[in-house]
Design a protein around this motif. Structure first.
Motif, short mmCIF file in Angstrom:
data_model
loop_
_atom_site.label_atom_id
_atom_site.label_comp_id
_atom_site.label_asym_id
_atom_site.label_seq_id
_atom_site.Cartn_x
_atom_site.Cartn_y
_atom_site.Cartn_z
N UNK A 1 25.78 -10.21 9.07
CA UNK A 1 24.58 -9.90 8.32
C UNK A 1 24.75 -10.22 6.86
N UNK A 2 23.79 -9.79 6.05
CA UNK A 2 23.86 -9.94 4.60
C UNK A 2 23.40 -8.64 3.96
N UNK A 3 23.95 -8.33 2.80
CA UNK A 3 23.52 -7.19 1.99
C UNK A 3 22.95 -7.74 0.69
N UNK A 4 21.78 -7.24 0.28
CA UNK A 4 21.10 -7.82 -0.88
C UNK A 4 20.91 -6.83 -2.03
N UNK A 5 21.13 -5.53 -1.80
CA UNK A 5 20.91 -4.55 -2.87
C UNK A 5 21.62 -3.26 -2.53
N UNK A 6 22.02 -2.52 -3.59
CA UNK A 6 22.59 -1.19 -3.43
C UNK A 6 22.06 -0.31 -4.55
N UNK A 7 21.53 0.85 -4.20
CA UNK A 7 20.99 1.76 -5.21
C UNK A 7 22.11 2.63 -5.77
N UNK A 8 21.79 3.38 -6.82
CA UNK A 8 22.80 4.24 -7.44
C UNK A 8 23.28 5.34 -6.50
N UNK A 9 22.43 5.73 -5.54
CA UNK A 9 22.85 6.76 -4.59
C UNK A 9 23.49 6.17 -3.33
N UNK A 10 23.74 4.85 -3.33
CA UNK A 10 24.49 4.23 -2.24
C UNK A 10 23.68 3.69 -1.09
N UNK A 11 22.35 3.70 -1.18
CA UNK A 11 21.53 3.12 -0.12
C UNK A 11 21.58 1.60 -0.25
N UNK A 12 21.72 0.91 0.88
CA UNK A 12 21.94 -0.54 0.89
C UNK A 12 20.86 -1.20 1.73
N UNK A 13 20.33 -2.33 1.24
CA UNK A 13 19.34 -3.11 1.99
C UNK A 13 19.93 -4.46 2.33
N UNK A 14 19.49 -5.02 3.46
CA UNK A 14 19.97 -6.33 3.88
C UNK A 14 19.30 -6.77 5.16
N UNK A 15 19.94 -7.66 5.86
CA UNK A 15 19.40 -8.21 7.10
C UNK A 15 20.54 -8.42 8.09
N UNK A 16 20.18 -8.42 9.37
CA UNK A 16 21.17 -8.63 10.42
C UNK A 16 20.64 -9.59 11.47
N UNK A 17 21.56 -10.24 12.16
CA UNK A 17 21.21 -11.12 13.26
C UNK A 17 20.54 -10.31 14.36
N UNK A 18 19.47 -10.83 14.98
CA UNK A 18 18.92 -12.18 14.85
C UNK A 18 17.68 -12.24 13.98
N UNK A 19 17.68 -11.60 12.84
CA UNK A 19 16.54 -11.65 11.94
C UNK A 19 15.83 -10.33 11.82
N UNK A 20 16.54 -9.29 11.37
CA UNK A 20 15.95 -7.96 11.21
C UNK A 20 16.31 -7.41 9.85
N UNK A 21 15.29 -7.01 9.08
CA UNK A 21 15.54 -6.29 7.83
C UNK A 21 16.09 -4.92 8.17
N UNK A 22 17.13 -4.50 7.44
CA UNK A 22 17.78 -3.23 7.74
C UNK A 22 18.13 -2.51 6.45
#
Length: 398
Positions: free
Chosen positions: A194-215
């Motif tokens: 997958x990929x990680x694209x952002x992390x907030x100050x409280x540790x929440x992380x946004x990204x995507x995973x195979x086969x094409x899902x925002x997580x």
């Protein structure tokens, strides 16, 4: 890659070394960078815009969208239109204010690869013994942390206001693995490829995973949670997140790609393009303001916009910000105009970034929450054309 992926994948950096003493001003090239290209090998994509500026001989700034075959001037409403196509948008520039003052960042920081939303922390890569690469975080010229990364062919980063970061490592085989650096250690995020694209100050992380899902990962040690996928769509991807937990990205389905955002309560909101425009893309979000671009059908003319998550209203940006790449608090953005200058949109005024202390390939990477501190790098061309030699630069907009 699908056609939609091709249309939205970031174009590679400029090839070759400029002749003579030209000074290039390329926000997107530095932002993406040779080592900051976000890997989108299975459906997670980024805005397909590269702004190219060459000073001297009256060369115009061009913006190219990979869905079109040629770049066009960003702000040339009078440019001739191809037969049967819509005219270029007639947008007025914002009034120009005083230049933002430039200075080298304190300490030995070279090329910046990530900046946090406060403008206090920066991340760079350093070669370690044995050819390994370290990610080093600085604050005010003092080293905060360093960690040796797994072997990679490409890496992209996102940094939070505590100095923690996520990094997506691309291996020689093309596999992408997201990691998080928090509490003094680097660990792989759960869920695999997958990929990680952002992390907030409280540790929440946004990204995507195979086969094409925002997580999202609710914490560095959490399992990934898929974000909502509305009926009629088969894939999604995340491209950013602000401190509230609002995620920006896209939805794919029915032969098109739609900009979208996911609110902290998990609901999804589509952002259709205005009438007469092609599908839009989001490139950044900060403090409830998302920024992005859409295009005139049949052409490469790019129109920048910003969207207020709270009010649900979208507004077209002035001509200097036709392809905004960096979002700041209070709706501030960074843009590149056809006078080969980079501008910050601050309180309705376009503030140009002042000349850097040395000549080179100039790029702004981040804006502080108040919009008054811009951080980036100046890439210095060597005789071999190496763009990875440079210095970290900050601009102060009083």
């Amino acid at each position: 890659m699908s056609n939609n992926d091709d249309a939205r994948a970031l174009l590679g950096p400029l090839a070759g070394e400029p002749a003579g003493a030209q000074r290039l001003d390329l926000t997107e090239i530095i932002r993406a960078g040779d080592k900051r290209r976000r890997t989108r090998t299975w459906g997670t994509t980024a805005l397909a815009v590269v702004a190219v500026a060459a000073v001297g001989a009256g060369t115009a700034v061009s913006v190219r969208n990979a869905a079109h075959t040629s770049g066009v001037p960003m702000s040339s409403p009078s440019a001739p239109s191809p037969s049967g196509s819509a005219p270029a948008p007639d947008r007025s520039p914002a009034p120009v204010g005083a230049e933002c003052r430039s200075a080298f960042l304190p300490g030995p920081t070279t090329v910046v690869h990530a900046v946090d939303h406060t403008g206090r922390y920066v991340l760079e890569e350093q070669k370690s013994s044995g050819g390994k690469v370290k990610a080093v975080v600085w604050r005010g010229g003092a080293k905060v942390s360093e960690v040796t990364l797994p072997t990679f062919t490409d890496a992209s980063y996102a940094l939070n206001g505590k100095g923690d970061f996520v990094v997506t490592i691309t291996s020689a085989t093309g596999r992408t693995t997201p990691y998080v650096y928090a509490d003094g250690s680097l660990t792989a995020l759960k869920g695999g490829n997958g990929v990680a694209v952002a992390i907030t100050d409280n540790g929440r992380i946004a990204g995507s995973q195979q086969p094409g899902s925002a997580v999202v990962w609710q914490s560095p040690d959490a399992e990934p949670t898929k974000l909502a996928l509305p009926d009629g769509y088969y894939a999604s991807g995340a491209d950013g997140m602000d401190e509230s937990g609002t995620v920006i990205g896209y939805l794919q389905g029915g032969g098109s790609t739609k900009a979208a955002l996911w609110l902290p309560d998990g609901s999804v909101r589509e952002l259709p393009a205005p009438v007469g425009r092609d599908e839009r893309s989001l490139t950044g979000i900060a403090n409830g303001w998302a920024v992005g671009s859409d295009t005139v059908p049949g052409q490469g003319f790019v129109t920048g916009f910003r969207y207020n998550v709270v009010t649900g209203k979208s507004e077209e940006l002035p001509a200097q910000f036709g392809a905004p790449q960096v979002a700041g608090g209070e709706g501030n953005v960074i843009g590149l105009y056809d006078d080969a200058k980079t501008y910050v949109y601050l309180n309705g005024v376009a503030r140009p970034l002042g000349r850097a202390p040395v000549d080179g390939l100039l790029g702004a990477l981040g804006i502080s929450d108040d919009g008054r501190t811009v951080t980036g790098s100046i890439h210095i061309f060597t005789q071999k054309g190496d763009r990875n030699s440079g210095r970290a630069v900050t601009w102060t907009c009083d």
